[in-house]
Design an enzyme around this catalytic site. Structure first.
Site, PDB file in Angstrom:
ATOM      1  N   LEU A 298       0.842  -1.197   0.000  1.00 41.78           N
ATOM      2  CA  LEU A 298       0.000   0.000   0.000  1.00 41.78           C
ATOM      3  C   LEU A 298       0.874   1.242   0.000  1.00 41.78           C
ATOM      4  O   LEU A 298       1.613   1.496   0.951  1.00 41.78           O
ATOM      5  CB  LEU A 298      -0.907   0.004   1.230  1.00 41.78           C
ATOM      6  CG  LEU A 298      -1.771  -1.252   1.398  1.00 41.78           C
ATOM      7  CD1 LEU A 298      -2.703  -1.097   2.588  1.00 41.78           C
ATOM      8  CD2 LEU A 298      -2.561  -1.540   0.121  1.00 41.78           C
TER       9      LEU A 298
ATOM     10  N   ARG B 167       0.762  13.888   7.005  1.00 44.97           N
ATOM     11  CA  ARG B 167       1.467  14.224   8.248  1.00 44.97           C
ATOM     12  C   ARG B 167       2.968  14.477   8.042  1.00 44.97           C
ATOM     13  O   ARG B 167       3.639  15.006   8.910  1.00 44.97           O
ATOM     14  CB  ARG B 167       1.248  13.104   9.281  1.00 44.97           C
ATOM     15  CG  ARG B 167      -0.179  13.059   9.803  1.00 44.97           C
ATOM     16  CD  ARG B 167      -0.513  11.746  10.515  1.00 44.97           C
ATOM     17  NE  ARG B 167      -0.815  10.660   9.591  1.00 44.97           N
ATOM     18  CZ  ARG B 167      -1.165   9.429   9.955  1.00 44.97           C
ATOM     19  NH1 ARG B 167      -1.252   9.118  11.231  1.00 44.97           N
ATOM     20  NH2 ARG B 167      -1.430   8.497   9.060  1.00 44.97           N
TER      21      ARG B 167
ATOM     22  N   GLN C 140      -4.900   3.814  -7.236  1.00 41.23           N
ATOM     23  CA  GLN C 140      -6.045   4.180  -6.399  1.00 41.23           C
ATOM     24  C   GLN C 140      -6.233   5.690  -6.579  1.00 41.23           C
ATOM     25  O   GLN C 140      -5.443   6.478  -6.074  1.00 41.23           O
ATOM     26  CB  GLN C 140      -5.748   3.849  -4.925  1.00 41.23           C
ATOM     27  CG  GLN C 140      -6.914   4.112  -4.008  1.00 41.23           C
ATOM     28  CD  GLN C 140      -6.508   4.110  -2.533  1.00 41.23           C
ATOM     29  OE1 GLN C 140      -5.352   4.335  -2.190  1.00 41.23           O
ATOM     30  NE2 GLN C 140      -7.479   3.859  -1.665  1.00 41.23           N
TER      31      GLN C 140
ATOM     32  N   GLY D 293      -8.957   4.979   1.919  1.00 37.43           N
ATOM     33  CA  GLY D 293      -8.624   4.087   3.024  1.00 37.43           C
ATOM     34  C   GLY D 293      -7.867   2.853   2.568  1.00 37.43           C
ATOM     35  O   GLY D 293      -7.821   2.528   1.380  1.00 37.43           O
ATOM     36  N   THR D 294      -7.276   2.154   3.567  1.00 40.85           N
ATOM     37  CA  THR D 294      -6.406   1.020   3.239  1.00 40.85           C
ATOM     38  C   THR D 294      -7.195  -0.158   2.641  1.00 40.85           C
ATOM     39  O   THR D 294      -6.677  -0.885   1.799  1.00 40.85           O
ATOM     40  CB  THR D 294      -5.633   0.559   4.491  1.00 40.85           C
ATOM     41  OG1 THR D 294      -6.556   0.444   5.599  1.00 40.85           O
ATOM     42  CG2 THR D 294      -4.557   1.557   4.876  1.00 40.85           C
TER      43      THR D 294
ATOM     44  N   GLY E 185      -3.364   0.965  15.278  1.00 44.01           N
ATOM     45  CA  GLY E 185      -4.565   0.190  15.544  1.00 44.01           C
ATOM     46  C   GLY E 185      -4.262  -0.806  16.659  1.00 44.01           C
ATOM     47  O   GLY E 185      -3.168  -1.354  16.719  1.00 44.01           O
TER      48      GLY E 185
ATOM     49  N   GLU F 243      -9.007   1.214  15.393  1.00 41.88           N
ATOM     50  CA  GLU F 243      -8.087   2.321  15.139  1.00 41.88           C
ATOM     51  C   GLU F 243      -8.046   3.250  16.340  1.00 41.88           C
ATOM     52  O   GLU F 243      -9.047   3.403  17.053  1.00 41.88           O
ATOM     53  CB  GLU F 243      -8.538   3.101  13.888  1.00 41.88           C
ATOM     54  CG  GLU F 243      -8.379   2.322  12.595  1.00 41.88           C
ATOM     55  CD  GLU F 243      -6.967   1.824  12.387  1.00 41.88           C
ATOM     56  OE1 GLU F 243      -6.049   2.659  12.288  1.00 41.88           O
ATOM     57  OE2 GLU F 243      -6.759   0.594  12.325  1.00 41.88           O
TER      58      GLU F 243
ATOM     59  N   ASN G  19       4.778   7.946   9.838  1.00 43.07           N
ATOM     60  CA  ASN G  19       3.712   8.852   9.431  1.00 43.07           C
ATOM     61  C   ASN G  19       4.166  10.308   9.422  1.00 43.07           C
ATOM     62  O   ASN G  19       3.562  11.137   8.758  1.00 43.07           O
ATOM     63  CB  ASN G  19       2.504   8.715  10.362  1.00 43.07           C
ATOM     64  CG  ASN G  19       1.854   7.349  10.226  1.00 43.07           C
ATOM     65  OD1 ASN G  19       1.882   6.747   9.151  1.00 43.07           O
ATOM     66  ND2 ASN G  19       1.298   6.849  11.295  1.00 43.07           N
TER      67      ASN G  19
ATOM     68  N   ASN H  52      53.726  11.046 -13.161  1.00 46.70           N
ATOM     69  CA  ASN H  52      53.756  11.965 -12.021  1.00 46.70           C
ATOM     70  C   ASN H  52      53.224  13.324 -12.456  1.00 46.70           C
ATOM     71  O   ASN H  52      53.746  13.925 -13.384  1.00 46.70           O
ATOM     72  CB  ASN H  52      55.191  12.102 -11.509  1.00 46.70           C
ATOM     73  CG  ASN H  52      55.199  12.767 -10.131  1.00 46.70           C
ATOM     74  OD1 ASN H  52      54.574  13.815  -9.938  1.00 46.70           O
ATOM     75  ND2 ASN H  52      55.886  12.166  -9.183  1.00 46.70           N
TER      76      ASN H  52
HETATM   77  C1  UD1 Z   1      -2.535   1.760   9.543  1.00 48.15           C
HETATM   78  C2  UD1 Z   1      -3.565   0.810  10.121  1.00 48.15           C
HETATM   79  C3  UD1 Z   1      -3.287   0.653  11.612  1.00 48.15           C
HETATM   80  C4  UD1 Z   1      -1.887   0.164  11.851  1.00 48.15           C
HETATM   81  C5  UD1 Z   1      -0.872   1.048  11.138  1.00 48.15           C
HETATM   82  C6  UD1 Z   1       0.496   0.416  11.173  1.00 48.15           C
HETATM   83  C7  UD1 Z   1      -5.605   1.128   8.802  1.00 48.15           C
HETATM   84  C8  UD1 Z   1      -6.938   1.733   8.767  1.00 48.15           C
HETATM   85  N1  UD1 Z   1      -4.888   1.351   9.916  1.00 48.15           N
HETATM   86  O1  UD1 Z   1      -2.715   3.033  10.118  1.00 48.15           O
HETATM   87  O2  UD1 Z   1      -4.210  -0.272  12.182  1.00 48.15           O
HETATM   88  O3  UD1 Z   1      -1.602   0.104  13.229  1.00 48.15           O
HETATM   89  O4  UD1 Z   1      -1.227   1.250   9.755  1.00 48.15           O
HETATM   90  O5  UD1 Z   1       1.496   1.279  10.689  1.00 48.15           O
HETATM   91  O6  UD1 Z   1      -5.211   0.414   7.892  1.00 48.15           O
HETATM   92  N2  UD1 Z   1      -2.725   3.997   1.924  1.00 48.15           N
HETATM   93  C9  UD1 Z   1      -3.175   3.855   0.632  1.00 48.15           C
HETATM   94  N3  UD1 Z   1      -4.426   4.330   0.319  1.00 48.15           N
HETATM   95  C10 UD1 Z   1      -5.240   4.902   1.221  1.00 48.15           C
HETATM   96  C11 UD1 Z   1      -4.774   5.040   2.550  1.00 48.15           C
HETATM   97  C12 UD1 Z   1      -3.516   4.564   2.872  1.00 48.15           C
HETATM   98  O7  UD1 Z   1      -2.470   3.329  -0.223  1.00 48.15           O
HETATM   99  O8  UD1 Z   1      -6.345   5.270   0.851  1.00 48.15           O
HETATM  100  C13 UD1 Z   1      -1.385   3.483   2.263  1.00 48.15           C
HETATM  101  C14 UD1 Z   1      -0.453   4.574   2.760  1.00 48.15           C
HETATM  102  O9  UD1 Z   1       0.334   5.085   1.687  1.00 48.15           O
HETATM  103  C15 UD1 Z   1       0.414   3.817   3.770  1.00 48.15           C
HETATM  104  C16 UD1 Z   1      -0.446   2.660   4.229  1.00 48.15           C
HETATM  105  O10 UD1 Z   1      -1.506   2.562   3.306  1.00 48.15           O
HETATM  106  O11 UD1 Z   1       1.600   3.303   3.184  1.00 48.15           O
HETATM  107  C17 UD1 Z   1      -0.997   2.874   5.614  1.00 48.15           C
HETATM  108  O12 UD1 Z   1      -1.770   4.067   5.641  1.00 48.15           O
HETATM  109  P1  UD1 Z   1      -1.648   5.111   6.840  1.00 48.15           P
HETATM  110  O13 UD1 Z   1      -2.547   6.243   6.553  1.00 48.15           O
HETATM  111  O14 UD1 Z   1      -0.226   5.388   7.134  1.00 48.15           O
HETATM  112  O15 UD1 Z   1      -2.298   4.251   8.026  1.00 48.15           O
HETATM  113  P2  UD1 Z   1      -2.057   4.384   9.575  1.00 48.15           P
HETATM  114  O16 UD1 Z   1      -2.887   5.518  10.078  1.00 48.15           O
HETATM  115  O17 UD1 Z   1      -0.629   4.413   9.888  1.00 48.15           O
HETATM  116 CA    CA Z   2       1.177   4.491   8.666  1.00 50.57          CA
END
Ligand code: UD1
Ligand code: CA
Length: 459
Positions: free
Chosen positions: A9, A16, A73, A78-79, A140, A155, A228, A377
Site C-alpha cells: 500500500l 502528516r 487508487q 482508506g487502506t 490500531g 483504530e 507517518n 607523475n
Molecule cells: C494503519 C492501520 C493501523 C496500523 C498502522 C500500522 C488502517 C486503517 N490502519 O494506520 O491499524 O496500526 O497502519 O502502521 O489500515 N494507503 C493507501 N491508500 C489509502 C490510505 C492509505 O495506499 O487510501 C497506504 C499509505 O500510503 C500507507 C499505508 O496505506 O503506506 C498505511 O496508511 P496510513 O494512513 O499510514 O495508516 P495508519 O494511520 O498508519
Molecule cells: Ca502508517
C-alpha cells in the site's frame, strides 16, 4: 505449494509528513521506504507483487520500476479501498496474499517468512502481524476475546479509553486467504471516525463468518515502526542505521563510531575494513579488505580495492583500485577509475579520468576528461583545460610521463610516453614520447634593479 501474492500500500499522500514528496519515497538510510519494503518482499517466493499507487504517483512507479506491478487508487479512501484496487488482478486467484504498508521500512523478510509460516501452520484465513508497543499511540489496537482469540482491530481514533490502553498493535502487515480477502472487502464500510474503508475491518468480518483468525506477534517492535511523520522518519533512520552497522561489525568491519557512521543498505564491506567517524557510504558501494575509510568521507556507488585509504574525501560513481591513497580533501567525481597504487592527494579534483597503476597527482590539481597511463607523475597545480565553452576534450598522458608543477594541458592534447613537461608550461600541442616540452616565457634578470628603484624614490 500455495501461490503467494503481495500487495504493497503506497497510495497515501502522507499528509502528516508535510512534504511535496510522496511519503513512501522519503529515504531511510538513502533508500526510499517503499523500496525497502519491496526489496524484502522480493526475497520471498511470490507469484505476483502489486503496489497500489496514488493518482499521479509516477515517481513511485519510476522508483520501483520492474520490481512490481501497479494498480492506481485514484482517491485515497482508506487502506481497505486501496487493496480493493488489486481486485481485477487477484480476486479469483487461489493462494495467500501478504499485505504490507509502504511506510514500514524496517520490516524484514525473516519476519514476513515467520508470519507466512505461522499462517500456514494455523490453517488461518487471516493472520495479523502484531507487536507489543511501549507507546502504542497512533496504531490500531488488537482486540482479543475469550481464549485470547483475535476478534478485531480498532483504530486509535475509534478506540475507547479502555481500548487505547491495549499495547498490542497492528503492524499493518497481514496474510490472507486471497479469495476470502476480496470477498470480505466488499463488505467493509466507512462508518468510522475517519470516514475511510479500513483494511483491518476485514478481520472482524472474517471472524463473524467463523473463519480462523490468527496473530503472530513479532518480538521486535522496532521492525513494525510505521512512518507517518518526520519524527518517526528520524527514528526509522536511527534504527536502520544501527541494524546496518551492527551487521557489518558482526562481519568483521571496525566502525569506530557507529553513531556517526551512515552506511546504505546495499553497501558491501569486507572484513578488516576500518570506517573512521563521520563517513557516509551509499548506493552500491563495495569496499574490499583492509581499506580505511575516513574520517569524514562520503563515498557513493564506488568500488574501493584492498588496502586503499580514503581520508576526508568525496568519491562518486568511480572505481578505486588497491592500495590507493585518496585525500585528505580530494574529490573523485563520476566515471573515474584509479588503478592500483595510485595517489590522489590533497585538494585534487578528478572527473571522468582514468589513471593507470602507480600514477600520482599529489596536490592541488584538476584532472578531468583524461586518460593517464601507468607511473605518471603530475606536479602540483596541474590543470587539464578540458572545456572550450561548448565541448569537453580529452587529455592523454602516456606511461611514465612527468608533468611539471603549475602546467596547463589544453585539450585535446597528448603527452607521449616518458615525456617531460616543464613547470609552468601551457601545452596546446602534442608532446612526443621522451621529449621535454617547455612552453613558458623565458626568464630575464635585471641586475641591480632594487638600488635603481630606491634612488628614483622621491624624498
Ligand atoms: C494503519 C492501520 C493501523 C496500523 C498502522 C500500522 C488502517 C486503517 N490502519 O494506520 O491499524 O496500526 O497502519 O502502521 O489500515 N494507503 C493507501 N491508500 C489509502 C490510505 C492509505 O495506499 O487510501 C497506504 C499509505 O500510503 C500507507 C499505508 O496505506 O503506506 C498505511 O496508511 P496510513 O494512513 O499510514 O495508516 P495508519 O494511520 O498508519
Ligand atoms: Ca502508517
Amino acid at each position: 505449494m500455495t501461490n503467494r501474492y503481495a500487495v504493497v500500500l503506497a497510495a497515501g499522500q502522507g499528509t502528516r509528513m508535510k512534504s511535496k514528496l510522496y511519503k513512501v519515497l522519503h529515504p531511510v538510510c538513502g533508500k526510499p521506504m517503499v523500496q525497502h519494503v519491496v526489496d524484502q518482499l522480493n526475497t520471498l517466493e511470490l507469484n505476483e507483487l502489486i503496489t497500489v499507487v496514488g493518482f499521479g504517483a509516477e515517481k513511485v512507479q519510476h522508483q520501483l520500476g520492474e520490481d512490481s506491478h501497479y494498480v492506481v487508487q485514484e482517491e485515497q479512501l482508506g487502506t481497505g479501498h486501496a487493496v480493493l484496487q488489486a481486485e481485477d488482478i487477484l480476486a479469483d486467484k487461489e493462494g495467500t496474499t501478504v499485505v504490507v504498508c509502504g511506510d514500514t521500512p524496517l520490516l524484514t523478510a525473516e519476519t514476513l517468512q515467520k508470519l507466512l509460516d505461522h499462517h500456514d501452520e494455523q490453517n488461518a484465513q487471516a493472520t495479523i502481524l502484531t507487536a507489543h508497543a511501549d507507546d502504542p499511540s497512533g496504531y490500531g489496537r488488537v482486540i482479543r476475546g475469550g481464549n485470547a482469540q483475535v476478534e478485531r482491530i480498532v483504530e486509535q481514533k475509534d478506540a475507547s479509553e479502555e481500548e487505547k490502553a491495549i499495547q498490542e498493535i497492528n503492524t499493518g502487515t497481514y496474510c490472507f486467504d486471497n479469495q476470502k480477502l476480496f470477498e470480505a472487502l466488499q463488505n467493509v464500510a466507512n462508518d468510522n471516525a475517519q470516514g475511510e474503508y479500513y483494511l483491518p475491518d476485514v478481520i472482524e468480518i472474517l471472524k463473524n463468518e467463523s473463519d480462523t483468525i490468527s496473530a503472530y506477534q513479532t518480538p521486535d517492535f522496532s521492525e513494525s515502526l510505521g512512518v507517518n511523520d518526520r519524527v518517526a522518519l528520524s527514528k526509522a533512520e536511527k534504527l536502520m542505521k544501527q541494524r546496518i552497522n551492527e551487521h557489518h561489525m558482526r562481519n568483521g568491519v571496525t566502525i569506530v563510531d557507529p553513531d556517526q557512521t551512515y552506511i546504505g543498505p546495499d553497501v558491501q564491506i569486507s572484513s578488516d575494513v576500518v570506517i573512521e567517524p563521520g563517513c557516509v557510504i551509499e548506493g552500491n558501494t563495495i569496499i574490499e579488505e583492509d581499506a580505511v575509510i575516513g574520517p569524514h568521507s562520503t563515498i557513493t556507488n564506488c568500488s574501493v580495492g584492498k588496502g586503499t585509504v580514503v581520508k576526508q574525501s568525496v568519491a562518486a560513481d568511480s572505481q578505486i583500485g588497491e592500495r590507493v591513497q585518496v585525500g585528505p580533501y580530494a574529490h573523485i567525481r563520476p566515471a573515474s577509475s584509479l588503478g592500483d597504487d595510485v595517489k590522489v592527494g590533497n585538494f585534487v579534483e578528478v572527473k571522468k579520468a582514468s589513471f593507470g597503476s602507480g600514477s600520482k597527482v599529489s596536490h592541488l590539481s584538476y584532472i578531468g576528461d583524461a586518460e593517464v597511463g601507468d607511473g605518471v607523475n603530475i606536479g602540483c597545480g596541474t590543470i587539464t583545460v578540458n572545456y572550450d565553452g561548448h565541448n569537453k576534450h580529452l587529455t592523454t598522458i602516456q606511461d611514465d610521463a612527468f608533468i611539471g608543477c603549475n602546467s596547463n594541458l589544453v585539450a585535446p592534447v597528448t603527452v607521449g610516453k616518458g615525456a617531460y613537461v616543464a613547470a609552468g608550461s601551457t601545452i596546446n600541442e602534442d608532446v612526443p614520447a621522451e621529449a621535454l616540452s617547455i612552453a613558458r616565457a623565458r626568464q630575464t634578470n635585471k641586475e641591480g634593479y632594487a638600488a635603481k628603484m630606491k634612488s628614483n624614490k622621491k624624498e
